[in-house]
Design a protein around this motif. Structure first.
Motif, PDB file in Angstrom:
ATOM      1  N   ARG A 278      -6.462 -14.813  -9.449  1.00 46.57           N
ATOM      2  CA  ARG A 278      -7.254 -13.926 -10.283  1.00 46.57           C
ATOM      3  C   ARG A 278      -8.690 -14.442 -10.399  1.00 46.57           C
ATOM      4  N   GLY A 279      -9.660 -13.488 -10.263  1.00 41.31           N
ATOM      5  CA  GLY A 279     -11.073 -13.841 -10.374  1.00 41.31           C
ATOM      6  C   GLY A 279     -11.719 -14.238  -9.064  1.00 41.31           C
ATOM      7  N   ASN A 280     -10.909 -14.535  -8.042  1.00 46.49           N
ATOM      8  CA  ASN A 280     -11.463 -14.893  -6.737  1.00 46.49           C
ATOM      9  C   ASN A 280     -11.796 -13.632  -5.934  1.00 46.49           C
ATOM     10  N   VAL A 281     -12.260 -13.844  -4.697  1.00 49.48           N
ATOM     11  CA  VAL A 281     -12.541 -12.742  -3.769  1.00 49.48           C
ATOM     12  C   VAL A 281     -11.359 -12.605  -2.825  1.00 49.48           C
ATOM     13  N   LEU A 282     -10.754 -11.422  -2.808  1.00 52.31           N
ATOM     14  CA  LEU A 282      -9.651 -11.134  -1.894  1.00 52.31           C
ATOM     15  C   LEU A 282     -10.231 -10.672  -0.565  1.00 52.31           C
ATOM     16  N   SER A 283      -9.919 -11.379   0.521  1.00 49.95           N
ATOM     17  CA  SER A 283     -10.415 -11.029   1.862  1.00 49.95           C
ATOM     18  C   SER A 283      -9.228 -10.738   2.763  1.00 49.95           C
ATOM     19  N   LEU A 284      -9.165  -9.484   3.280  1.00 51.26           N
ATOM     20  CA  LEU A 284      -8.119  -9.077   4.219  1.00 51.26           C
ATOM     21  C   LEU A 284      -8.776  -8.760   5.553  1.00 51.26           C
ATOM     22  N   GLU A 285      -8.131  -9.172   6.646  1.00 53.84           N
ATOM     23  CA  GLU A 285      -8.755  -9.051   7.961  1.00 53.84           C
ATOM     24  C   GLU A 285      -7.789  -8.437   8.955  1.00 53.84           C
ATOM     25  N   ILE A 347      -0.365  -5.338   4.787  1.00 53.01           N
ATOM     26  CA  ILE A 347      -0.530  -6.652   4.166  1.00 53.01           C
ATOM     27  C   ILE A 347      -0.105  -6.525   2.712  1.00 53.01           C
ATOM     28  N   SER A 348       0.901  -7.294   2.321  1.00 47.26           N
ATOM     29  CA  SER A 348       1.394  -7.291   0.943  1.00 47.26           C
ATOM     30  C   SER A 348       0.610  -8.337   0.152  1.00 47.26           C
ATOM     31  N   VAL A 349      -0.134  -7.892  -0.865  1.00 47.70           N
ATOM     32  CA  VAL A 349      -1.019  -8.760  -1.633  1.00 47.70           C
ATOM     33  C   VAL A 349      -0.378  -9.056  -2.988  1.00 47.70           C
ATOM     34  N   THR A 350      -0.314 -10.346  -3.319  1.00 44.91           N
ATOM     35  CA  THR A 350       0.150 -10.787  -4.637  1.00 44.91           C
ATOM     36  C   THR A 350      -0.975 -11.566  -5.295  1.00 44.91           C
ATOM     37  N   VAL A 351      -1.319 -11.181  -6.536  1.00 50.32           N
ATOM     38  CA  VAL A 351      -2.380 -11.853  -7.264  1.00 50.32           C
ATOM     39  C   VAL A 351      -1.742 -12.746  -8.320  1.00 50.32           C
ATOM     40  N   LYS A 352      -1.934 -14.037  -8.188  1.00 49.20           N
ATOM     41  CA  LYS A 352      -1.515 -15.010  -9.186  1.00 49.20           C
ATOM     42  C   LYS A 352      -2.712 -15.357 -10.060  1.00 49.20           C
TER      43      LYS A 352
END
Length: 1188
Positions: A278-285, A347-352
């Motif tokens: 949480r709070g970071n930048v999510l980067s998907l490629e 892409i399955s994204v999980t935010v911790k």
């Protein structure tokens, strides 16, 4: 005035949210004054993850405050760190900050570890975070031998980077040996792992210096990988390479690289997982290969991508979501698509979440016996665990305190005493991190004190909130009251808001809010008060804002910004451009409330903002400047789809300079035939950047493009590449084909040759063909070079021919030409017009008729008929023809009659008629003669009146110059004219035609007569001539006038009058010259009566003299250089009315009509006497009357 406090639960307008947040910060920031005893508080510390530069000294920060001042100690890796035993470690005096001197000796790796600082005094101990100290690392690449890579055109390629693990991780980029970044695109791009991906390769990707660089920011170093060599070859080149080593059956399939649908280079498979905090930048490629190059799209399966936080990088191959939260968890799908298909990856994204504060514990100040609590609430994923410490020791093993009670995330205090003072730490942790907060409990008994400075002056703009501070401290917590004025009651009205930190808010300050306000703080131990002052100022307003402007490049523009402000405040006006400072350029001039920009350039376009600042408020207004001009020239001209007779031209438009492009003009140059000369090709609309152009064969084309907007056209673009079209047979034949003979026996065929552009190929010639129109002959032909005429000899005279001229070149013939008709050469006509006869219409007009000449006899193009006519004497027609002036009239076309105007009446004429063709005139017809009838005569040539007597006048005249017939008689009419110019009865008199002199008798003496005289023929009366004359004076009357003038009594009377006038003149001049005064003048001077003064100037005695002198000056021009005598006497030669000038017989005489034509002999010439004036002779009486 009694006012009440605003209830705490009252809802506030949305516009005051920011203000309330500010006040909440003030409440949370309340501090114990430093002169009071209090536990330590950590004020500054190094970050939890502390990466240091191994080349510099290590500085670990720890600052704290407290009363008494705290002492500091450190632990390292969980055990006490004795700084006194390490000579390289020193602690800053009065601080806990450590400095480890590794610059002189030692290594940074030796001091790598986990550090924690403790600040302690008699009231408790505060601890810092666990500070992990690690030195930065920038290792080298491991050496490896990289083999050159060879692959076919169109294949995919991944160049691995695999940078060394550094601390922190390095920044990766690809460059060549010249340190130039390698260009990237949808086809070629760098992945998040640093590898370089090629969706498909092209021959231009061939190079030997693909180098991956790693930049380590902490140490400011760059490491590089060994260069990678890549060679891309076509299938033909590959076959040539391996053909020598393979049999026919083994020969590599020489098929061109086929297009293919997309496949993913990264990530692998159909699905993958991604975890982010949480709070970071999510980067998907997602990077795909394929031919043609695939395009990437992104969607979220169970929702939409968040707006304002979603960004696409690396040509949409990377999806980034900033400030990611648990709500961003879910399935994201990337889709790669080209013309042959599509493929997708999920892409399955999980935010911790590492722990984050919901409510951090705050310092607590209590008086003895009071109750309170510390609350520590945090969240995270997974849910964090809350633990408490007291003075740095876990609360479970800390000394017992009967006033406290632990209830999960809350510590409850009741009936505290001074010994209850301590510093408590709350630790919230999960597997992704931890939070640590210090909060003290300080038990004090203190009377109120106000911390805000006394007599603080607050200045606020009208209609804005006013905040009057009253920072206070006391234990127990004081109550706050506000008063306005010296004798005011406590403010408790709805128009005021009293905040818990003591601040008084006036939501909308008005002019009547000005005054002195008193803040009073009370608790059971005492009371404190403080006065502050409030002034309300007028707001700053922009009364005339700058206006939007559109100007052409090179002109001058001015912006105006008029500001009204409170006169007690200092105003500063600043101009900004695009929210930045104005360029430091002399073209920008700021003068009071104006900004002027001279010689405007393209870069000057943008938003100009006028900012008016005072110490209390700021207002601004903006206007946009658009710089317009003719467009910049188009560029990047490219020729595609090159066919024999067409080509496609494309270009990139230049900047339109803020004025839309209306159209593009395309011109071409033919470098083969007309080098340097540009011709108009076509025009296309302004939104179009391609044009299909029609071409002619055998032309070496170059094209250029010009853009046009409402201000004009741009400069031409650079010429395109040249394009030579193939040769072909001519499309057209020569124009303006004609056949005319220059001689009677030839035919000259002429035409307008084709130009080089129209020739369509080399070897341009013309096939000239002809035959007689009415004959059965075959076509005669000849091929001639590139000329413009051909002469056919030996032709019959003026015969119609059919003619055609066909163009041909080395490739072939033009289409069959059109046939035109011409004629061989003309010759002079052989026959004269016949049956010529004349019909006389009147005395000046005659009609001529004739029979037309047969066309065969004309022997040419009929131009018309020409009539020669002349005036001749009867019986001498042939004898004097050589000396007769002939007149010519030409009648165009096939006319058979014509009119001869302007003939003279009663004359003998002759004429003949001739036919005219292109060669000249034919023979004349036999002469035909005719006579014009009589006409009216012209006026007599002259009329003179001679020998006037008392009762008779004699008339002499000359006959008319053009009698236009036989004169039959003259008519004379006359009538008298009296002195008022009235005409008397008219007398009509007939005179025989043979007379040239006539005397009229029995006329009245001294009378003017007017005469009208004209001649007549049988056709009528001619024009008249007029004249006037006067009979002479009666001699008896003239004699009587002379007798009176010579009588003695008359002479004596005239002499007496003259003597009297002379005496008066002499007296006048003497007194005026000497300036003497006569008695009347003395009296006038003595009394100086203003009503009498004008009488001096208008004195009747001298008025006549001055009037006479004045009249003489006004009506008589002086001789050149002459002046009026200064003594104002009249000289004899200056007088025009001297008696001598009226001499009877010196200059006076009569003309032939009896009128008096004498003149004065003075210097001024007189006008001749008019015929209607009196004809009496002048006498001395008349002369004297004239003078007087």
């Amino acid at each position: 005035m009694q006012l009440k406090i605003m209830p705490k639960k009252k809802r506030l307008p949305a516009g005051r949210v920011a203000l309330i947040l500010f006040l909440c910060q003030m409440i949370s920031a309340l501090e114990v004054p430093l002169d009071l005893v209090q536990p330590p508080t950590i004020t500054q510390q190094s970050p939890k993850d502390y990466i240091i530069d191994p080349r510099e000294n290590i500085v670990i920060q720890c600052e704290a405050k407290g009363k008494p001042p705290p002492s500091f100690s450190w632990t390292r890796n969980g055990t006490h760190f004795d700084i006194d035993k390490d000579p390289l470690v020193t602690m800053k005096p009065g601080s806990g900050t450590l400095t480890i001197n590794i610059m002189s000796e030692g290594k940074a790796e030796t001091y790598e570890g986990v550090y924690q600082c403790t600040a302690r005094n008699e009231r408790g101990a505060a601890i810092s975070n666990n500070i992990v100290v690690r030195p930065s690392r920038s290792p080298l690449w491991t050496k490896e031998k990289l083999e050159p890579i060879t692959l076919r055109n169109g294949q995919s390629l991944v160049l691995p980077c695999r940078p060394p693990l550094g601390l922190p991780p390095p920044i990766i980029f690809w460059m060549d040996n010249s340190f130039q970044r390698l260009p990237q695109s949808e086809r070629v791009s760098q992945g998040l792992n640093g590898d370089l991906y090629f969706s498909n390769v092209l021959p231009e990707d061939t190079r030997e210096d693909y180098i991956c660089y790693a930049r380590f920011n902490h140490t400011q170093t760059i490491q590089q990988k060994q260069p990678i060599s890549v060679k891309v070859i076509s299938v033909d080149e590959l076959n040539d390479t391996i053909a020598a080593n393979l049999s026919d059956t083994e020969f590599y399939s020489a098929k061109p690289n086929r297009e293919r649908p997309p496949t993913f280079l990264t990530p692998e498979g159909n699905t993958s997982n991604k975890e982010e905090l949480r709070g970071n930048v999510l980067s998907l490629e997602c990077i795909a290969e394929g031919l043609p190059t695939p395009v990437i799209y992104w969607i979220k399966e169970d929702g939409t991508l968040p707006t304002n936080r979603t960004f696409y990088r690396n040509f949409k191959k990377t999806l980034q979501i900033i400030q990611v939260s648990e709500a961003d968890s879910g399935n994201y799908q990337c889709i790669a698509k080209n013309a042959l298909g599509a493929i997708h990856h999920t892409i399955s994204v999980t935010v911790k979440a590492a722990p984050y504060w919901i409510l951090a514990p705050q310092n607590l100040v209590l008086s003895p016996g009071e109750d309170g609590s510390l609350i520590c609430r945090a969240n995270g994923n997974p849910k964090p665990r809350i633990s408490w410490l007291s003075n740095g020791v876990p609360i479970e093993i800390a000394p017992d305190d009967p006033s406290r009670k632990i209830d999960g995330d809350t510590i409850i205090f009741s009936n505290v005493q001074e010994r209850s003072s301590a510093v408590y730490q709350c630790n919230a942790s999960n597997e992704y991190g931890y939070l640590l907060a210090n909060a003290f409990v300080n038990v004090l008994a203190e009377p109120p004190r106000i911390l805000t400075s006394a007599n603080t002056l607050y200045q606020v703009i009208a209609n804005r909130p006013a905040l009057l501070d009253c920072a206070f401290f006391g234990s127990p917590l004081p109550t706050i009251e506000w008063f306005k004025g010296a004798k005011g009651s406590a403010l408790r009205d709805d128009i005021y808001v009293l905040h818990e930190n003591g601040t008084l808010e006036i939501p909308v300050a008005q002019k009547d809010s000005t005054g002195t306000y008193t803040c009073v703080a009370r608790n059971k131990l005492g009371m404190a008060k403080n006065e502050v002052h409030l002034e309300i100022k007028d707001p700053t307003r922009i009364i005339k804002q700058p206006e939007y402007a559109v100007v052409q490049r090179g002109s001058t523009v001015s912006f105006e910004c008029k500001v009204k402000h409170d006169h007690t405040l200092t105003l500063t006006i600043t101009w900004l451009k695009d929210n930045g400072e104005l360029p430091s350029d002399g073209r920008f001039t700021v003068d009071k409330d104006h900004l002027e920009v001279a010689d405007v350039r393209d870069s000057d376009g943008g938003a100009y903002t006028c900012v008016a600042n005072t110490t209390l408020d700021m207002v601004s207004a903006s206007a946009v400047l658009s710089v317009v001009d003719v467009p910049n020239p188009p560029f990047d001209l490219e020729l595609t789809d090159q066919l024999d007779k067409s080509v496609q031209l494309s270009w990139t438009p230049g900047d339109d300079n803020n004025n839309p492009i209306i159209k593009f003009i395309i011109e071409y140059e033919d470098a083969m035939h007309e080098a340097g000369l540009w011709h108009h090709q076509t025009e296309v609309p302004g939104m179009q950047t391609t044009a299909q152009l029609k071409l002619s064969p055998y032309v070496n084309y170059s094209f250029r493009v010009m853009a046009v907007n409402s201000l004009g056209r741009s400069l031409p673009s650079e010429p395109s590449e040249q394009y030579l079209t193939k040769a072909a047979e001519p499309d057209t034949n020569p124009m303006a084909v004609e056949g005319l003979g220059s001689e009677p026996d030839n035919l000259v065929i002429t035409w307008k040759p084709l130009n080089g552009f129209e020739s369509n190929g080399p070897g341009l010639q013309y096939k000239v063909s002809w035959r007689q129109k009415d004959g059965d002959d075959e076509w005669a032909s000849v091929v001639v070079a590139n000329v413009s005429k051909y002469i056919v000899s030996g032709t019959p005279t003026f015969v119609p021919y059919l003619i055609k001229v066909q163009a041909l070149n080395d490739v072939g013939f033009a289409p069959e030409p059109a046939v035109v008709m011409g004629h061989s050469g003309e010759d002079l006509p052989m026959v004269a017009p016949g049956n010529v006869h004349v019909n006389v219409v009147n005395s000046t007009l005659a009609e001529v008729n004739w029979d037309p000449v047969p066309l065969k006899s004309i022997r040419g193009h009929l131009q018309g008929y020409r009539i020669y006519y002349w005036k001749a004497q009867e019986g001498s027609l042939k004898r004097n023809r050589r000396h007769i002036e002939k007149k010519i009239l030409t009648f165009q076309g096939n006319k058979t009659h014509g009119m001869l105007p302007g003939l003279e009446p009663f004359s003998h004429y002759a004429l003949n008629v001739r036919v005219v063709n292109g060669k000249g005139e034919g023979p004349a017809s036999p002469d035909r003669v005719f006579n014009t009838p009589e006409g009216v005569p012209s006026a007599p040539s002259s009329l003179k009146i001679i020998n006037p007597t008392l009762d008779s006048l004699t008339l002499e005249w000359d006959p008319p110059s053009r009698p236009n017939g036989i004169l039959t008689e003259y008519t004379l009419k006359y009538q008298p004219i009296n002195s008022t110019h009235e005409l008397g009865p008219l007398v009509d008199l007939k005179i025989p035609a043979n007379k040239t002199r006539w005397t009229l008798k029995n006329l009245n003496f001294s009378t003017r007569y007017k005469f009208y005289f004209y001649a007549q023929t049988a056709a009528g009366s001619g024009s008249q001539i007029t004249e006037e004359a006067v009979t002479t004076v009666d001699e008896a009357m003239a004699s009587r006038q002379v007798d009176i003038a010579t009588q003695g009594w008359f002479i004596g009377l005239m002499c007496a009058v003259a003597l009297l006038i002379l005496i008066l003149l002499i007296v006048c001049f003497i007194r005026r010259n000497k300036g003497g005064k006569y008695p009347v003048k003395e009296k006038e001077d003595a009394h100086a009566d203003p009503e009498i003064q004008p009488m001096k100037e208008d004195d009747g005695t001298f008025g006549e003299y001055r009037s006479l002198e004045s009249d003489a000056e006004d009506h008589k021009p002086l001789k050149k250089g002459s002046r009026t005598p200064s003594d104002r006497t009249v000289k004899k030669e200056d007088s025009d009315d001297s008696l001598v000038d009226y001499g009877e017989g010196v200059n006076g005489q009569f003309n032939e009509d009896g009128s008096f034509i004498g003149q004065y002999s003075g210097k001024k010439e007189k006008e001749p006497a008019e015929g209607n004036e009196s004809s009496e002779a002048p006498s001395p009486v008349n002369a004297m009357n004239s003078f007087v």
